[in-house]
Design a protein around this motif. Structure first.
Motif, PDB file in Angstrom:
ATOM      1  N   LEU A 125      10.448 -78.752 -10.593  1.00  0.00           N
ATOM      2  CA  LEU A 125       8.825 -78.962 -10.303  1.00  0.00           C
ATOM      3  C   LEU A 125       7.867 -78.380 -11.351  1.00  0.00           C
ATOM      4  O   LEU A 125       6.705 -78.553 -11.258  1.00  0.00           O
ATOM      5  CB  LEU A 125       8.594 -78.252  -8.838  1.00  0.00           C
ATOM      6  CG  LEU A 125       9.566 -79.183  -7.755  1.00  0.00           C
ATOM      7  CD1 LEU A 125       9.422 -78.002  -6.527  1.00  0.00           C
ATOM      8  CD2 LEU A 125       9.030 -80.513  -7.611  1.00  0.00           C
ATOM      9  N   GLY A 126       8.452 -77.619 -12.185  1.00  0.00           N
ATOM     10  CA  GLY A 126       7.571 -76.411 -13.002  1.00  0.00           C
ATOM     11  C   GLY A 126       7.191 -77.394 -14.321  1.00  0.00           C
ATOM     12  O   GLY A 126       7.584 -78.516 -14.606  1.00  0.00           O
ATOM     13  N   GLY A 127       6.371 -76.575 -14.681  1.00  0.00           N
ATOM     14  CA  GLY A 127       5.333 -77.324 -16.134  1.00  0.00           C
ATOM     15  C   GLY A 127       6.325 -77.554 -17.107  1.00  0.00           C
ATOM     16  O   GLY A 127       6.310 -78.604 -17.883  1.00  0.00           O
ATOM     17  N   LEU A 128       7.208 -76.748 -17.467  1.00  0.00           N
ATOM     18  CA  LEU A 128       8.140 -76.960 -18.761  1.00  0.00           C
ATOM     19  C   LEU A 128       8.944 -78.290 -18.484  1.00  0.00           C
ATOM     20  O   LEU A 128       9.090 -79.095 -19.271  1.00  0.00           O
ATOM     21  CB  LEU A 128       9.066 -75.783 -18.968  1.00  0.00           C
ATOM     22  CG  LEU A 128      10.268 -76.095 -19.883  1.00  0.00           C
ATOM     23  CD1 LEU A 128       9.794 -76.264 -21.230  1.00  0.00           C
ATOM     24  CD2 LEU A 128      11.137 -74.943 -19.926  1.00  0.00           C
ATOM     25  N   THR A 132       8.326 -81.668 -20.576  1.00  0.00           N
ATOM     26  CA  THR A 132       9.422 -82.208 -21.609  1.00  0.00           C
ATOM     27  C   THR A 132       9.538 -83.696 -20.832  1.00  0.00           C
ATOM     28  O   THR A 132       9.934 -84.494 -21.889  1.00  0.00           O
ATOM     29  CB  THR A 132      10.651 -81.400 -21.186  1.00  0.00           C
ATOM     30  OG1 THR A 132      10.405 -80.026 -21.537  1.00  0.00           O
ATOM     31  CG2 THR A 132      11.950 -81.824 -22.023  1.00  0.00           C
ATOM     32  N   GLN A 133       9.696 -84.075 -19.661  1.00  0.00           N
ATOM     33  CA  GLN A 133       9.941 -85.410 -19.256  1.00  0.00           C
ATOM     34  C   GLN A 133       9.201 -86.142 -19.736  1.00  0.00           C
ATOM     35  O   GLN A 133       9.277 -87.416 -20.061  1.00  0.00           O
ATOM     36  CB  GLN A 133      10.115 -85.494 -17.682  1.00  0.00           C
ATOM     37  CG  GLN A 133      11.320 -84.758 -16.983  1.00  0.00           C
ATOM     38  CD  GLN A 133      11.218 -84.978 -15.525  1.00  0.00           C
ATOM     39  OE1 GLN A 133      10.004 -84.552 -14.949  1.00  0.00           O
ATOM     40  NE2 GLN A 133      12.176 -85.209 -14.745  1.00  0.00           N
ATOM     41  N   LEU A 267       1.125 -78.806 -26.900  1.00  0.00           N
ATOM     42  CA  LEU A 267       1.430 -79.292 -25.351  1.00  0.00           C
ATOM     43  C   LEU A 267       0.963 -78.135 -24.819  1.00  0.00           C
ATOM     44  O   LEU A 267       1.719 -76.883 -24.897  1.00  0.00           O
ATOM     45  CB  LEU A 267       2.631 -79.895 -25.378  1.00  0.00           C
ATOM     46  CG  LEU A 267       3.177 -80.993 -26.011  1.00  0.00           C
ATOM     47  CD1 LEU A 267       4.564 -81.198 -26.055  1.00  0.00           C
ATOM     48  CD2 LEU A 267       2.209 -82.099 -25.787  1.00  0.00           C
ATOM     49  N   GLU A 268       0.238 -78.077 -23.679  1.00  0.00           N
ATOM     50  CA  GLU A 268      -0.125 -76.969 -22.952  1.00  0.00           C
ATOM     51  C   GLU A 268       0.793 -76.910 -21.600  1.00  0.00           C
ATOM     52  O   GLU A 268       1.118 -77.916 -20.873  1.00  0.00           O
ATOM     53  CB  GLU A 268      -1.497 -77.020 -22.364  1.00  0.00           C
ATOM     54  CG  GLU A 268      -2.508 -75.923 -22.912  1.00  0.00           C
ATOM     55  CD  GLU A 268      -2.226 -74.908 -23.412  1.00  0.00           C
ATOM     56  OE1 GLU A 268      -1.794 -73.934 -22.716  1.00  0.00           O
ATOM     57  OE2 GLU A 268      -2.400 -74.443 -24.581  1.00  0.00           O
ATOM     58  N   VAL A 269       1.770 -75.964 -21.452  1.00  0.00           N
ATOM     59  CA  VAL A 269       2.500 -75.901 -20.147  1.00  0.00           C
ATOM     60  C   VAL A 269       1.774 -74.914 -19.081  1.00  0.00           C
ATOM     61  O   VAL A 269       1.633 -74.063 -19.157  1.00  0.00           O
ATOM     62  CB  VAL A 269       3.968 -75.481 -20.732  1.00  0.00           C
ATOM     63  CG1 VAL A 269       4.894 -75.195 -19.237  1.00  0.00           C
ATOM     64  CG2 VAL A 269       4.711 -76.081 -21.712  1.00  0.00           C
ATOM     65  N   PRO A 270       1.928 -76.151 -18.003  1.00  0.00           N
ATOM     66  CA  PRO A 270       0.962 -75.195 -16.725  1.00  0.00           C
ATOM     67  C   PRO A 270       1.947 -74.121 -16.309  1.00  0.00           C
ATOM     68  O   PRO A 270       3.154 -73.817 -16.347  1.00  0.00           O
ATOM     69  CB  PRO A 270       1.111 -76.285 -15.632  1.00  0.00           C
ATOM     70  CG  PRO A 270       1.082 -77.677 -16.434  1.00  0.00           C
ATOM     71  CD  PRO A 270       2.052 -77.325 -17.564  1.00  0.00           C
ATOM     72  N   PRO A 271       1.098 -72.803 -15.911  1.00  0.00           N
ATOM     73  CA  PRO A 271       1.760 -71.723 -15.632  1.00  0.00           C
ATOM     74  C   PRO A 271       2.898 -71.827 -14.303  1.00  0.00           C
ATOM     75  O   PRO A 271       2.885 -72.925 -13.623  1.00  0.00           O
ATOM     76  CB  PRO A 271       0.975 -70.805 -15.191  1.00  0.00           C
ATOM     77  CG  PRO A 271      -0.364 -71.561 -14.784  1.00  0.00           C
ATOM     78  CD  PRO A 271      -0.103 -72.639 -15.804  1.00  0.00           C
ATOM     79  N   ARG A 272       4.058 -70.949 -14.328  1.00  0.00           N
ATOM     80  CA  ARG A 272       4.842 -71.152 -13.140  1.00  0.00           C
ATOM     81  C   ARG A 272       4.638 -70.438 -12.026  1.00  0.00           C
ATOM     82  O   ARG A 272       4.690 -69.521 -11.466  1.00  0.00           O
ATOM     83  CB  ARG A 272       6.348 -70.432 -13.616  1.00  0.00           C
ATOM     84  CG  ARG A 272       6.695 -70.985 -15.152  1.00  0.00           C
ATOM     85  CD  ARG A 272       8.067 -70.273 -15.257  1.00  0.00           C
ATOM     86  NE  ARG A 272       8.303 -68.794 -15.356  1.00  0.00           N
ATOM     87  CZ  ARG A 272       9.413 -68.404 -15.271  1.00  0.00           C
ATOM     88  NH1 ARG A 272      10.488 -68.832 -15.182  1.00  0.00           N
ATOM     89  NH2 ARG A 272       9.632 -66.937 -15.215  1.00  0.00           N
ATOM     90  N   LYS A 273       3.706 -71.383 -11.299  1.00  0.00           N
ATOM     91  CA  LYS A 273       3.384 -70.657 -10.152  1.00  0.00           C
ATOM     92  C   LYS A 273       3.195 -71.983  -8.797  1.00  0.00           C
ATOM     93  O   LYS A 273       3.201 -73.083  -9.234  1.00  0.00           O
ATOM     94  CB  LYS A 273       2.060 -70.011 -10.085  1.00  0.00           C
ATOM     95  CG  LYS A 273       0.794 -70.616 -10.351  1.00  0.00           C
ATOM     96  CD  LYS A 273      -0.191 -69.676 -10.454  1.00  0.00           C
ATOM     97  CE  LYS A 273      -1.356 -70.197 -10.344  1.00  0.00           C
ATOM     98  NZ  LYS A 273      -2.676 -69.968 -10.993  1.00  0.00           N
ATOM     99  N   GLY A 274       3.276 -71.658  -7.568  1.00  0.00           N
ATOM    100  CA  GLY A 274       3.314 -72.528  -6.651  1.00  0.00           C
ATOM    101  C   GLY A 274       4.407 -73.437  -6.460  1.00  0.00           C
ATOM    102  O   GLY A 274       4.361 -74.626  -5.668  1.00  0.00           O
ATOM    103  N   LEU A 275       5.489 -73.178  -7.061  1.00  0.00           N
ATOM    104  CA  LEU A 275       6.465 -73.884  -6.894  1.00  0.00           C
ATOM    105  C   LEU A 275       7.418 -73.803  -5.689  1.00  0.00           C
ATOM    106  O   LEU A 275       7.978 -74.850  -5.048  1.00  0.00           O
ATOM    107  CB  LEU A 275       7.500 -73.716  -8.113  1.00  0.00           C
ATOM    108  CG  LEU A 275       6.998 -73.758  -9.633  1.00  0.00           C
ATOM    109  CD1 LEU A 275       7.973 -73.373 -10.581  1.00  0.00           C
ATOM    110  CD2 LEU A 275       6.292 -75.145  -9.881  1.00  0.00           C
ATOM    111  N   PHE A 276       7.672 -72.736  -5.191  1.00  0.00           N
ATOM    112  CA  PHE A 276       8.494 -72.439  -3.765  1.00  0.00           C
ATOM    113  C   PHE A 276       7.565 -73.192  -2.756  1.00  0.00           C
ATOM    114  O   PHE A 276       7.822 -73.793  -2.015  1.00  0.00           O
ATOM    115  CB  PHE A 276       8.501 -71.142  -3.369  1.00  0.00           C
ATOM    116  CG  PHE A 276       9.742 -70.399  -4.119  1.00  0.00           C
ATOM    117  CD1 PHE A 276      10.900 -70.597  -3.658  1.00  0.00           C
ATOM    118  CD2 PHE A 276       9.390 -69.558  -5.165  1.00  0.00           C
ATOM    119  CE1 PHE A 276      12.018 -70.406  -4.390  1.00  0.00           C
ATOM    120  CE2 PHE A 276      10.586 -68.751  -5.810  1.00  0.00           C
ATOM    121  CZ  PHE A 276      11.941 -69.313  -5.467  1.00  0.00           C
TER     122      PHE A 276
END
Ligand code: NAP
Ligand code: BLA
Length: 323
Positions: A125-128, A132-133, A267-276
């Motif tokens: 679900l994360g930005g990276l 990439t996809q 490419l900006e990668v959104p931060p890793r939050k809100g995933l849980f």
């Protein structure tokens, strides 16, 4: 219909699960289990739930529909098995089990029991992963991947995640690394892995680990994955590079670049939050409306099979074919 939830664990992932449930009216946290009475009491009170000291009491509670297992890895398999046998719906943080055969049996058991078995893989679900996809089609056929995460810790913590018996082989514990690449590149034909653990014979904890793996994918891509953590490292690194026939993608922490014959763009990668929270919402969507989740347990199981082959390769010093 409000889904009654029992939570096992009181650490970071458990805290995120409890917060996610509090912000969604479709789920209600009823009870929390942990090992340390004072800790579980404080956790449960702050979320308006009952505290219990033994996870089996959560499974015995007839009012509870859904069990979320967010405790240390070695406990996952045994608790999932007991929860399915108690006819509960089950969410478990990866890995499903430290034992591949048990994991296979659990996926089967969930089918037989017609219960949800959701193995969380928030990295999907994360930005990276999403970035990439989105850009993978722009680089032609992937030929080479280099994916490295290094986490220096001084001093190394004496906690479960630095103990092989509690956390499992590092690529099983950090299953997201292997699973991420499989989701992007498809099935694997062969693996090779070497690892080093710094471990004092008096302790069960290691103070550092280094695992260096090579995966050959069925599509021909060669991937190198390096995972290191602890007191023998000095510089943090989180970097993924994919070289394809028509271009390359490189992510260094949250900064990415796409290079093709047209040039290089950032490419900006959104931060890793809100995933849980997203994962928890999707579980509640599934249980209330039947909307399919973003991942099937078979996908986690296949990643576990590859990670277990990496463990075997590391132990034998030989390449292992995936059949
Ligand atoms: P953590 O913050 O270190 O918490 C450890 C958890 O394990 C606590 O819930 C603790 O609860 C329990 N535990 C059971 N036996 C333990 C022991 N001997 N020593 C220490 N704790 C023990 O870990 P976490 O990051 O929440 O990880 C929990 C699970 O979530 C792991 O399976 C991990 O792979 C998975 N996960 C975590 C993340 C993340 O971002 N942190 C992401 C994906 C998956 P009690 O002490 O109350 O029993
Ligand atoms: C994954 N993070 C994990 C895992 C553990 C931790 C045990 C599962 C195993 C693994 O894949 O390595 C533990 N992560 C931590 C701890 C910190 C940390 C103790 O960053 C201390 C700061 N997880 C967090 C925090 C964030 C976080 C604070 O605890 C981000 C703000 C994100 N952890 C995160 C994500 C994953 C993960 C997105 C999924 C793995 C991935 O993306 O590859």
């Amino acid at each position: 219909m409000v889904i009654q939830v029992g939570l096992i664990g009181t650490g970071y992932a458990a805290q995120k699960r409890a917060e996610s449930l509090a912000s969604d009216p479709r789920g209600q946290l009823v009870a929390v289990a942990g090992r340390v009475p004072q800790r579980v009491e404080t956790f449960a009170q702050s979320h308006g739930a009952d505290a219990v000291n033994d996870w089996s009491a959560i499974l015995a509670n007839q009012a509870i529909d859904l069990i979320i297992i967010a405790t240390s890895n070695a406990l996952h398999g045994p608790i999932v098995e007991a929860a399915l046998n108690a006819n509960k719906q089950v969410v478990v943080e990866y890995p499903l089990s430290l034992n591949l055969h048990q994991a296979e049996a659990l996926v089967q058991l969930a089918k037989t029991k017609q219960r949800l078995l959701h193995v969380e893989h928030i990295e999907r679900l994360g930005g990276l992963h999403r970035t990439t996809q989105a850009h993978l089609p722009h680089i032609g056929r992937p030929r080479y991947v280099n994916y490295r995460t290094i986490n220096p810790k001084h001093p190394a913590p004496q906690k479960w995640s630095y103990d092989l018996s509690q956390a499992g082989f590092p690529f099983i514990s950090a299953l997201s690394r292997v699973h991420r690449l499989i989701n992007l590149l498809g099935p694997v034909s062969q693996v090779f892995c070497q690892s080093r653990f710094e471990i004092d014979s008096e302790e069960s904890y290691y103070s550092s680990c280094l695992c260096s793996a090579q995966l050959i994918f069925q599509n021909g891509t060669i991937a190198e994955i390096t995972y290191g953590k602890g007191d023998q490292f000095w510089t943090y690194s989180r970097r993924m590079e994919i070289q394809g026939t028509q271009g390359s993608l490189i992510f260094d922490r949250d900064q990415g670049t796409l290079t093709t014959e047209k040039g290089t763009i950032a490419l900006e990668v959104p931060p890793r939050k809100g995933l849980f929270a997203q994962d928890t919402q999707q579980v509640l969507d599934f249980l209330t409306t039947g909307q399919p989740l973003y991942i099937k347990p078979e996908e986690s199981l296949y990643a576990l099979k590859v990670a277990d082959a990496l463990r075997r390769s590391s132990e034998s010093g030989q390449p292992v074919r995936i059949v």
